[in-house]
Design a protein around this motif. Structure first.
Motif, PDB file in Angstrom:
ATOM      1  N   GLY A  76     -13.366 -42.272 -36.533  1.00  0.00           N
ATOM      2  CA  GLY A  76     -13.223 -40.828 -36.712  1.00  0.00           C
ATOM      3  C   GLY A  76     -11.844 -40.411 -37.165  1.00  0.00           C
ATOM      4  N   ARG A  77     -11.724 -39.140 -37.505  1.00  0.00           N
ATOM      5  CA  ARG A  77     -10.448 -38.609 -37.966  1.00  0.00           C
ATOM      6  C   ARG A  77      -9.474 -38.485 -36.803  1.00  0.00           C
ATOM      7  NH1 ARG A  77     -14.224 -34.690 -37.679  1.00  0.00           N
ATOM      8  NH2 ARG A  77     -13.728 -32.710 -36.653  1.00  0.00           N
ATOM      9  N   LEU A  78      -8.188 -38.509 -37.150  1.00  0.00           N
ATOM     10  CA  LEU A  78      -7.131 -38.511 -36.140  1.00  0.00           C
ATOM     11  C   LEU A  78      -6.584 -37.100 -35.959  1.00  0.00           C
ATOM     12  CD1 LEU A  78      -5.332 -41.819 -37.184  1.00  0.00           C
ATOM     13  CD2 LEU A  78      -7.233 -41.475 -35.589  1.00  0.00           C
ATOM     14  N   THR A  79      -7.207 -36.362 -35.061  1.00  0.00           N
ATOM     15  CA  THR A  79      -6.785 -35.001 -34.743  1.00  0.00           C
ATOM     16  C   THR A  79      -5.799 -35.028 -33.582  1.00  0.00           C
ATOM     17  OG1 THR A  79      -8.588 -34.712 -33.179  1.00  0.00           O
ATOM     18  CG2 THR A  79      -9.025 -34.111 -35.471  1.00  0.00           C
ATOM     19  N   SER A  80      -5.282 -33.864 -33.230  1.00  0.00           N
ATOM     20  CA  SER A  80      -4.350 -33.765 -32.111  1.00  0.00           C
ATOM     21  C   SER A  80      -4.976 -34.273 -30.818  1.00  0.00           C
ATOM     22  CB  SER A  80      -3.898 -32.313 -31.942  1.00  0.00           C
ATOM     23  OG  SER A  80      -5.008 -31.449 -31.750  1.00  0.00           O
ATOM     24  N   GLU A  81      -6.250 -33.963 -30.590  1.00  0.00           N
ATOM     25  CA  GLU A  81      -6.922 -34.415 -29.373  1.00  0.00           C
ATOM     26  C   GLU A  81      -6.966 -35.930 -29.272  1.00  0.00           C
ATOM     27  OE1 GLU A  81     -10.775 -32.028 -28.879  1.00  0.00           O
ATOM     28  OE2 GLU A  81     -10.047 -31.649 -30.903  1.00  0.00           O
ATOM     29  N   MET A  82      -7.300 -36.581 -30.387  1.00  0.00           N
ATOM     30  CA  MET A  82      -7.378 -38.036 -30.382  1.00  0.00           C
ATOM     31  C   MET A  82      -6.021 -38.650 -30.076  1.00  0.00           C
ATOM     32  SD  MET A  82     -10.455 -39.139 -30.861  1.00  0.00           S
ATOM     33  CE  MET A  82     -10.304 -40.807 -31.507  1.00  0.00           C
ATOM     34  N   VAL A  83      -4.975 -38.118 -30.685  1.00  0.00           N
ATOM     35  CA  VAL A  83      -3.633 -38.654 -30.470  1.00  0.00           C
ATOM     36  C   VAL A  83      -3.216 -38.485 -29.007  1.00  0.00           C
ATOM     37  CG1 VAL A  83      -1.196 -38.352 -31.044  1.00  0.00           C
ATOM     38  CG2 VAL A  83      -2.914 -38.331 -32.861  1.00  0.00           C
ATOM     39  N   ILE A  84      -3.494 -37.325 -28.424  1.00  0.00           N
ATOM     40  CA  ILE A  84      -3.134 -37.085 -27.028  1.00  0.00           C
ATOM     41  C   ILE A  84      -3.886 -38.029 -26.095  1.00  0.00           C
ATOM     42  CG2 ILE A  84      -3.323 -35.410 -25.137  1.00  0.00           C
ATOM     43  CD1 ILE A  84      -2.736 -33.221 -27.225  1.00  0.00           C
ATOM     44  N   LYS A  85      -5.162 -38.231 -26.352  1.00  0.00           N
ATOM     45  CA  LYS A  85      -5.946 -39.114 -25.483  1.00  0.00           C
ATOM     46  C   LYS A  85      -5.456 -40.554 -25.548  1.00  0.00           C
ATOM     47  CE  LYS A  85     -10.134 -36.317 -25.315  1.00  0.00           C
ATOM     48  NZ  LYS A  85     -11.588 -36.235 -25.540  1.00  0.00           N
ATOM     49  N   ILE A  86      -5.097 -41.008 -26.737  1.00  0.00           N
ATOM     50  CA  ILE A  86      -4.599 -42.372 -26.880  1.00  0.00           C
ATOM     51  C   ILE A  86      -3.250 -42.506 -26.188  1.00  0.00           C
ATOM     52  CG2 ILE A  86      -3.484 -43.847 -28.604  1.00  0.00           C
ATOM     53  CD1 ILE A  86      -7.079 -42.675 -28.492  1.00  0.00           C
ATOM     54  N   ALA A  87      -2.403 -41.472 -26.291  1.00  0.00           N
ATOM     55  CA  ALA A  87      -1.115 -41.486 -25.596  1.00  0.00           C
ATOM     56  C   ALA A  87      -1.315 -41.558 -24.084  1.00  0.00           C
ATOM     57  CB  ALA A  87      -0.308 -40.242 -25.969  1.00  0.00           C
ATOM     58  N   LYS A  88      -2.281 -40.813 -23.555  1.00  0.00           N
ATOM     59  CA  LYS A  88      -2.557 -40.837 -22.126  1.00  0.00           C
ATOM     60  C   LYS A  88      -3.062 -42.204 -21.672  1.00  0.00           C
ATOM     61  CE  LYS A  88      -3.454 -35.932 -21.258  1.00  0.00           C
ATOM     62  NZ  LYS A  88      -4.430 -34.934 -20.735  1.00  0.00           N
ATOM     63  N   MET A  89      -3.673 -42.959 -22.586  1.00  0.00           N
ATOM     64  CA  MET A  89      -4.127 -44.313 -22.277  1.00  0.00           C
ATOM     65  C   MET A  89      -2.992 -45.327 -22.375  1.00  0.00           C
ATOM     66  SD  MET A  89      -7.718 -44.040 -24.389  1.00  0.00           S
ATOM     67  CE  MET A  89      -8.348 -45.690 -24.074  1.00  0.00           C
ATOM     68  N   GLY A  90      -1.810 -44.864 -22.829  1.00  0.00           N
ATOM     69  CA  GLY A  90      -0.659 -45.739 -22.922  1.00  0.00           C
ATOM     70  C   GLY A  90      -0.686 -46.679 -24.105  1.00  0.00           C
ATOM     71  N   ILE A  91      -1.458 -46.342 -25.141  1.00  0.00           N
ATOM     72  CA  ILE A  91      -1.618 -47.221 -26.306  1.00  0.00           C
ATOM     73  C   ILE A  91      -0.701 -46.738 -27.429  1.00  0.00           C
ATOM     74  CG2 ILE A  91      -3.248 -48.067 -28.042  1.00  0.00           C
ATOM     75  CD1 ILE A  91      -5.452 -47.800 -25.960  1.00  0.00           C
ATOM     76  N   PRO A  92       0.128 -47.616 -28.006  1.00  0.00           N
ATOM     77  CA  PRO A  92       1.126 -47.180 -28.987  1.00  0.00           C
ATOM     78  C   PRO A  92       0.688 -47.237 -30.447  1.00  0.00           C
ATOM     79  CG  PRO A  92       1.592 -49.430 -28.335  1.00  0.00           C
ATOM     80  CD  PRO A  92       0.382 -49.007 -27.548  1.00  0.00           C
ATOM     81  N   VAL A  93      -0.507 -47.775 -30.728  1.00  0.00           N
ATOM     82  CA  VAL A  93      -0.963 -47.892 -32.120  1.00  0.00           C
ATOM     83  C   VAL A  93      -2.355 -47.290 -32.256  1.00  0.00           C
ATOM     84  CG1 VAL A  93      -1.457 -49.439 -34.055  1.00  0.00           C
ATOM     85  CG2 VAL A  93       0.353 -50.024 -32.435  1.00  0.00           C
ATOM     86  N   GLN A 143      -2.635 -32.604 -39.805  1.00  0.00           N
ATOM     87  CA  GLN A 143      -1.211 -32.275 -39.698  1.00  0.00           C
ATOM     88  C   GLN A 143      -0.744 -32.270 -38.256  1.00  0.00           C
ATOM     89  OE1 GLN A 143      -0.821 -28.587 -38.815  1.00  0.00           O
ATOM     90  NE2 GLN A 143       1.305 -28.921 -38.258  1.00  0.00           N
ATOM     91  N   MET A 144      -1.522 -31.673 -37.342  1.00  0.00           N
ATOM     92  CA  MET A 144      -1.106 -31.613 -35.945  1.00  0.00           C
ATOM     93  C   MET A 144      -1.208 -32.984 -35.286  1.00  0.00           C
ATOM     94  SD  MET A 144      -2.204 -28.870 -33.029  1.00  0.00           S
ATOM     95  CE  MET A 144      -1.343 -28.794 -31.473  1.00  0.00           C
ATOM     96  N   GLY A 145      -2.205 -33.755 -35.698  1.00  0.00           N
ATOM     97  CA  GLY A 145      -2.307 -35.116 -35.186  1.00  0.00           C
ATOM     98  C   GLY A 145      -1.086 -35.935 -35.553  1.00  0.00           C
ATOM     99  N   LEU A 146      -0.626 -35.793 -36.792  1.00  0.00           N
ATOM    100  CA  LEU A 146       0.550 -36.517 -37.250  1.00  0.00           C
ATOM    101  C   LEU A 146       1.807 -36.055 -36.513  1.00  0.00           C
ATOM    102  CD1 LEU A 146       2.032 -38.448 -39.123  1.00  0.00           C
ATOM    103  CD2 LEU A 146       2.003 -36.664 -40.898  1.00  0.00           C
TER     104      LEU A 146
END
Length: 279
Positions: A215-232, A241-244
């Protein structure tokens, strides 16, 4: 998974709810011929926290226990895995109930603070979703281009429901070029929440992992991955734009439009060793 975490997981999950992910149907092709095909199943799952209804998710239903847990954790409704008591799924009434000893008296306030989003299958985040972002510290990853190519090749063996019926997104937890876990659902956020639920319950650390999504990388996706502690974060699709901007703020290496031997690094190119460039 450690033995203690495995035993804890088994005690918490009171059900092993399995439902079909696809069903057989008839379709008419462009020649007017009847053909046997499959379509992805879609069913409602109402998530309860201490018996209070929180949200109804439209889901494939592959791992409803992990989906419900990951959703509540990612939205900020619960934070302490040690206080979880049980996870109960009942497809007869399309529900998943999480019981916890954690304080949940402010649920009404959290539920009133919601934002409509671009998320397929969800479309809403709540007041606790943005909490704790300033406290997230992710490691700086080191990734070889050749490893990335091998990972994309290995991922092609997954997406079984998509290959069979289409209409779903897939997400995976990866380490180097190996896929450790993969889940498909009708929405990409359901898939990431399911994987987040598994990782949280099992006490897995994301610092050496790569997260893959169709799927596309939106702000929600980026936040969820950050909360999982994953750096890539690696995607077959594009980035918003907000995801970036959030990936830049949180220090996530973000790679999009990745398929075959093509990819675009939107942030974190300095963390990649370009060891497989065409001469």
């Amino acid at each position: 998974m450690t033995q203690s975490n495995a035993n804890k997981s088994l005690k918490l999950v009171k059900t092993n709810a399995e439902v079909p992910l696809t069903i057989a149907v008839k379709a008419i092709n462009e020649q007017g011929e009847s053909v046997d095909k499959f379509v992805a199943c879609e069913r409602p799952l109402t998530v309860y926290l201490n018996w209070q209804p929180i949200v109804t998710l439209m889901t494939l239903g592959a791992k409803p226990e992990s989906l419900a847990l990951g959703y509540l954790k990612n939205q900020g409704f619960i934070n302490d895995a040690s206080l979880l008591e049980s996870i109960i799924v009942d497809w007869d009434v399309d529900s998943a109930a999480i019981l916890t000893k954690e304080q949940t008296a402010d649920l009404d306030k959290q539920l009133s603070e919601k934002t409509v989003t671009s998320g397929c299958g969800q479309g809403t985040v709540y007041g606790g979703f943005m909490q704790g972002l300033d406290d997230i510290k992710l490691p700086t990853p080191q990734l070889q281009q050749s490893t990335l190519y091998n990972l994309l090749k290995n991922i092609s063996a997954y997406n079984e429901t998509y290959k069979n019926a289409g209409a779903v997104h897939g997400c995976g937890i990866c380490k180097d070029d190996q896929i450790l876990a993969f889940i498909e659902d009708v929405g990409r956020h359901n898939a990431v929440d399911t994987l987040a639920g598994d990782m949280w319950l099992e006490g897995e650390n994301g610092h050496d992992k790569i997260f893959y999504t169709t799927g596309r990388l939106t702000s929600e996706m980026v936040i969820k991955i950050a909360k999982m502690g994953i750096p890539v974060l690696l995607s077959r699709s594009g980035v918003t734009q907000m995801g970036l901007e959030l990936a830049q703020k949180l220090g996530i290496t973000i790679i999009a439009r990745a398929k075959g031997r093509h990819f675009l690094v939107y942030h974190g190119a300095e963390n990649i060793e370009f060891d497989a460039m065409k001469v």
